[in-house]
Design a protein around this motif. Structure first.
Motif: not given
Lengths: 115, 113
Positions: A97-98, A101, B32, B34, B36, B46, B49-52, B93-96
């Motif tokens: 999902g976009t 996270n 995103f 991360f 670990y 974990l 992690k990065s935030f939006t 991790r990709l957002r697509n």
């Protein structure tokens, strides 16, 4: 509580034998992954899955098969085990999902020795 | 292609000194990121992690800042502890719709008294 459970935790197999490593997750995650970890190589992706019935090849799939019969279960199969497959295997589950996270969650690992 | 690079395989430092583990990435989509941590004979867990929304994540004294301009997500801590000795992985991790997770090769951190 979110969890990924692997079985067995330790396995000794004979060369040429069949080995099945099992992974169960109760997180309702779509994605599941199998990695192996060897000294000097980090985590290497063997197979992964987007959901029940799907499997995809990772970076080192040769000698391995995978099966995802349900959302919760993902197995790694070594049809003809070889000593080079001696390693620690980790299963993980995660989301897609976009805007999500959430990070993948790992199981405790399976230590496999092929003699 | 998409990838994560951790340039240091081994970092050794003295307790009390600052820690910085490097992570750079290459991605076709805004990912995103991360971090670990894996202690001996345990599973990777974990750490951050990065935030939006560009907040800086912090946990157990560690923090990391996502710099899109330099494609980096370095891990930092102001003062290393003996218990920080572990293997650290940076991951992407990709957002697509592609659900691959890309891991770096890992950095072994050894903290000495």
């Amino acid at each position: 509580e979110a969890a990924v459970t692997q079985s067995p935790r330790n396995k000794v197999a004979v060369t040429g034998g069949k080995v099945t490593l099992s992974c169960n997750q109760t997180n309702n995650h779509n994605n599941m992954y199998w990695y192996r970890q060897d000294t000097g190589h980090g985590l290497r992706l063997i197979h992964y899955s987007y959901g029940a019935g799907s499997t995809e090849k990772g970076d080192i799939p040769d000698g391995y098969k995978a099966s995802r019969p349900s959302q919760e279960n993902f197995s790694l199969i070594l049809e003809l085990a070889t000593p080079s497959q001696t390693s620690v295997y980790f299963c993980a589950s995660g989301v897609s999902g976009t805007n999500n996270n959430q990070a993948p969650l790992f199981g405790e690992g399976t230590r496999l020795s092929v003699l | 292609g998409d990838s994560v690079t951790q340039t240091e395989g081994l970092v050794t430092l003295t307790e009390g000194l600052p820690v910085m583990l490097n992570c750079t990435y290459q991605s076709t989509y805004s990912p995103f990121l991360f971090w670990y941590v894996q202690h001996l004979n345990e599973a990777p867990k974990l750490l951050l992690k990065s935030f939006t929304d560009n907040k800086r994540p912090e946990h157990q004294g560690f923090h990391a800042t996502l710099h899109k301009s330099s494609s980096s997500f370095h891990l930092q801590k102001s003062s290393a502890q003996l218990s920080d000795s572990a293997l650290y992985y940076c991951a992407l991790r990709l957002r697509n719709s592609n659900n691959r997770i890309f891991f770096g090769d890992g950095t072994q951190l050894v903290v000495k008294p």
